[in-house]
Design a protein around this motif. Structure first.
Motif, PDB file in Angstrom:
ATOM      1  N   UNK A 268       0.940  -1.435   0.031  1.00  0.00           N
ATOM      2  CA  UNK A 268       0.148   0.071  -0.073  1.00  0.00           C
ATOM      3  C   UNK A 268       0.666   1.346   0.058  1.00  0.00           C
ATOM      4  N   UNK A 269       0.477   2.171  -0.845  1.00  0.00           N
ATOM      5  CA  UNK A 269       1.242   3.451  -0.800  1.00  0.00           C
ATOM      6  C   UNK A 269       0.213   4.477  -0.813  1.00  0.00           C
ATOM      7  N   UNK A 270       0.610   5.821  -0.576  1.00  0.00           N
ATOM      8  CA  UNK A 270      -0.372   6.837  -0.661  1.00  0.00           C
ATOM      9  C   UNK A 270      -0.960   6.867  -1.984  1.00  0.00           C
ATOM     10  N   UNK A 271      -2.325   6.933  -1.992  1.00  0.00           N
ATOM     11  CA  UNK A 271      -3.029   7.359  -3.448  1.00  0.00           C
ATOM     12  C   UNK A 271      -3.461   6.045  -4.169  1.00  0.00           C
ATOM     13  N   UNK A 272      -2.986   4.806  -3.483  1.00  0.00           N
ATOM     14  CA  UNK A 272      -3.593   3.548  -4.019  1.00  0.00           C
ATOM     15  C   UNK A 272      -4.723   3.300  -3.432  1.00  0.00           C
ATOM     16  N   UNK A 273      -5.542   2.110  -4.149  1.00  0.00           N
ATOM     17  CA  UNK A 273      -6.846   1.834  -3.612  1.00  0.00           C
ATOM     18  C   UNK A 273      -6.708   1.056  -2.220  1.00  0.00           C
ATOM     19  N   UNK A 276      -6.020   3.105   3.687  1.00  0.00           N
ATOM     20  CA  UNK A 276      -7.056   3.155   4.567  1.00  0.00           C
ATOM     21  C   UNK A 276      -7.563   4.628   4.510  1.00  0.00           C
ATOM     22  N   UNK A 277      -8.920   4.818   5.037  1.00  0.00           N
ATOM     23  CA  UNK A 277      -9.435   5.973   5.178  1.00  0.00           C
ATOM     24  C   UNK A 277      -8.716   6.891   6.406  1.00  0.00           C
ATOM     25  N   UNK A 278      -8.584   8.037   5.889  1.00  0.00           N
ATOM     26  CA  UNK A 278      -8.013   9.159   6.949  1.00  0.00           C
ATOM     27  C   UNK A 278      -8.658   9.323   8.309  1.00  0.00           C
ATOM     28  N   UNK A 279      -8.040   8.992   9.352  1.00  0.00           N
ATOM     29  CA  UNK A 279      -8.823   8.890  10.615  1.00  0.00           C
ATOM     30  C   UNK A 279      -9.221  10.350  10.854  1.00  0.00           C
ATOM     31  N   UNK A 280      -9.940  10.236  12.300  1.00  0.00           N
ATOM     32  CA  UNK A 280     -10.393  11.673  12.481  1.00  0.00           C
ATOM     33  C   UNK A 280      -9.434  12.546  13.124  1.00  0.00           C
ATOM     34  N   UNK A 320      -6.470  -0.513  11.956  1.00  0.00           N
ATOM     35  CA  UNK A 320      -6.885  -0.108  10.519  1.00  0.00           C
ATOM     36  C   UNK A 320      -5.533  -0.418   9.684  1.00  0.00           C
ATOM     37  N   UNK A 321      -4.544  -0.060  10.424  1.00  0.00           N
ATOM     38  CA  UNK A 321      -3.341  -0.275   9.482  1.00  0.00           C
ATOM     39  C   UNK A 321      -2.854  -1.842   9.478  1.00  0.00           C
ATOM     40  N   UNK A 322      -3.161  -2.506  10.486  1.00  0.00           N
ATOM     41  CA  UNK A 322      -2.590  -3.922  10.395  1.00  0.00           C
ATOM     42  C   UNK A 322      -1.210  -3.900  11.274  1.00  0.00           C
ATOM     43  N   UNK A 332       3.648   3.193   8.970  1.00  0.00           N
ATOM     44  CA  UNK A 332       2.655   3.417   8.070  1.00  0.00           C
ATOM     45  C   UNK A 332       1.712   4.309   8.244  1.00  0.00           C
ATOM     46  N   UNK A 333       1.773   5.276   9.285  1.00  0.00           N
ATOM     47  CA  UNK A 333       0.636   6.322   9.407  1.00  0.00           C
ATOM     48  C   UNK A 333       1.580   7.188   8.498  1.00  0.00           C
ATOM     49  N   UNK A 334       2.860   7.288   8.564  1.00  0.00           N
ATOM     50  CA  UNK A 334       3.788   8.308   7.730  1.00  0.00           C
ATOM     51  C   UNK A 334       3.583   7.929   6.306  1.00  0.00           C
ATOM     52  N   UNK A 335       3.536   6.618   5.849  1.00  0.00           N
ATOM     53  CA  UNK A 335       3.625   6.247   4.303  1.00  0.00           C
ATOM     54  C   UNK A 335       2.034   6.565   3.856  1.00  0.00           C
ATOM     55  N   UNK A 336       1.234   6.468   4.561  1.00  0.00           N
ATOM     56  CA  UNK A 336      -0.202   6.686   4.382  1.00  0.00           C
ATOM     57  C   UNK A 336      -0.522   8.530   4.090  1.00  0.00           C
ATOM     58  N   UNK A 337       0.249   9.182   4.849  1.00  0.00           N
ATOM     59  CA  UNK A 337       0.147  10.433   4.832  1.00  0.00           C
ATOM     60  C   UNK A 337      -0.817  11.088   5.899  1.00  0.00           C
ATOM     61  N   UNK A 338      -0.843  10.429   6.916  1.00  0.00           N
ATOM     62  CA  UNK A 338      -1.560  10.727   8.233  1.00  0.00           C
ATOM     63  C   UNK A 338      -0.754  11.899   9.010  1.00  0.00           C
ATOM     64  N   UNK A 339       0.450  11.855   8.808  1.00  0.00           N
ATOM     65  CA  UNK A 339       1.258  12.824   9.559  1.00  0.00           C
ATOM     66  C   UNK A 339       1.507  14.121   9.074  1.00  0.00           C
ATOM     67  N   UNK A 340       0.856  13.903   7.779  1.00  0.00           N
ATOM     68  CA  UNK A 340       1.416  15.287   7.182  1.00  0.00           C
ATOM     69  C   UNK A 340       0.538  16.738   7.391  1.00  0.00           C
TER      70      UNK A 340
END
Length: 343
Positions: A268-273, A276-280, A320-322, A332-340
């Motif tokens: 999984x990479x940012x922008x791929x199918x 996971x959904x961005x958390x609150x 959510x991230x497994x 994984x949070x950084x990879x998915x852009x959650x920390x931006x």
């Protein structure tokens, strides 16, 4: 006989023995050399030599007609004149020191600029780091631990290196969950860089092509400024320090970690199918603080929530991230852009 300490007499330019002789003379109307010698505990010859020096300094005078006798001059007038001369001499010496220092700065200043640059402001550090990184052509050596002077956005912006540049990084284990550390490591290894972890690093350091090195002036206060070292001997010493740390550090493969997390998350990479959904906002805020190395208790105090609430949000993000550990969650949070940015 009690009197001025010897150290006080040294400030007048008078030697300690002369001071003791003068102290004795002011207590008597006059005295011969034998009396002076007995009073200060020296030989007659030594006392006479001290008396002659006092006469030359206008602090004592010879009186009497037949046998020689000596008397002290008025202390305030005689010592006042002596101190005035000393003050004038010191003022001249201070002026000489200032002139010498000005000449030294004129001569040494340009030389020092070719050996070490001093960067006093964060903007200077960020700009110089980016310039040196982009100008590197062969190798960048990196010892990294937070906090970062330039801030996450600036650090992330300046990560690009030229094609063919080999990047070797060692991160301090306790700080590796920092968002910038994760993003730097991910981009660096993706471009063929090598990553290792160490329990403790002696200094934050970046060496560019083994010709220049960037390090903070104070390790405990990165914002206090940085140094850019150009001296070949100093750069060589810093490279030796880096290599000794590199040899003891533990190799890490982020690709191996992705495989360990499983194909659902490893690919999984940012922008791929599979993203996971961005958390609150609350969860992202907690993950931000966790990524800087804060413990649950500290996060709870900062956000004014309970420790159990913090753990609940972290646990839900891990599900959510497994991910099974805080390190994996932060990675994984950084990879998915959650920390931006901050929510």
């Amino acid at each position: 006989m009690d009197g001025m300490p010897d150290s006080a007499w040294s400030g007048t330019g008078l030697d300690p023995l002369g001071g003791r002789v003068l102290e004795y003379l002011v207590t008597v109307a006059s005295a011969d050399s034998a009396q002076v010698a007995e009073a200060v505990g020296v030989s007659v010859a030594t006392a006479e030599a001290a008396l002659r020096e006092l006469v030359e300094a206008s602090l004592a005078l010879r009186v009497g007609g037949g046998s020689a006798r000596w008397a002290a001059g008025p202390p305030r007038a005689s010592l006042g004149a002596l101190l005035a001369r000393r003050r004038a001499e010191l003022a001249g010496a201070e002026a000489l020191v200032e002139r010498l220092h000005e000449v030294y700065q004129e001569v040494s200043g340009p030389r020092a600029a070719h050996v070490v640059e001093i960067l006093e402001h964060e903007e200077e550090v960020s700009a110089r780091y980016s310039q040196l990184l982009k100008g590197s052509t062969s190798e960048v050596l990196h010892l990294a631990k937070p906090p970062y002077v330039a801030g996450p956005r600036a650090a992330a912006r300046d990560l690009d290196v030229s094609d063919g540049v080999r990047m070797r990084s060692v991160y301090e284990t306790d700080g590796f969950t920092d968002a910038v550390s994760l993003e730097t490591a991910l981009r660096g290894t993706a471009e063929g860089g090598h990553l290792r972890l160490a329990s403790r690093l002696p200094v934050k350091l970046v060496v560019f092509d083994r010709t220049a090195a960037l390090l903070p002036v104070r390790g405990d206060r990165p914002a206090a400024g940085s140094l850019v070292v150009h001296s070949p001997a100093l750069v060589e010493a810093l490279v030796a320090l880096y290599e000794s740390v590199w040899e003891r550090a533990v190799p890490v493969s982020l690709a191996g970690l992705r495989e360990e997390l499983g194909p659902a998350h490893g690919d999984a990479v940012p922008g791929s199918a599979a993203r996971p959904a961005v958390p609150d906002a609350r969860t992202r805020e907690i993950l931000h603080l966790m990524a800087t190395g804060m413990k649950d208790d500290t996060i709870a105090r900062v956000l004014r929530v309970s420790r159990r609430t913090v753990q609940k949000h972290v646990s839900e993000a891990g599900a959510v991230l497994g991910a099974r550990t805080r390190f994996q969650i932060a990675l994984l949070a950084a990879e998915h852009g959650w920390l931006e940015g901050r929510p």
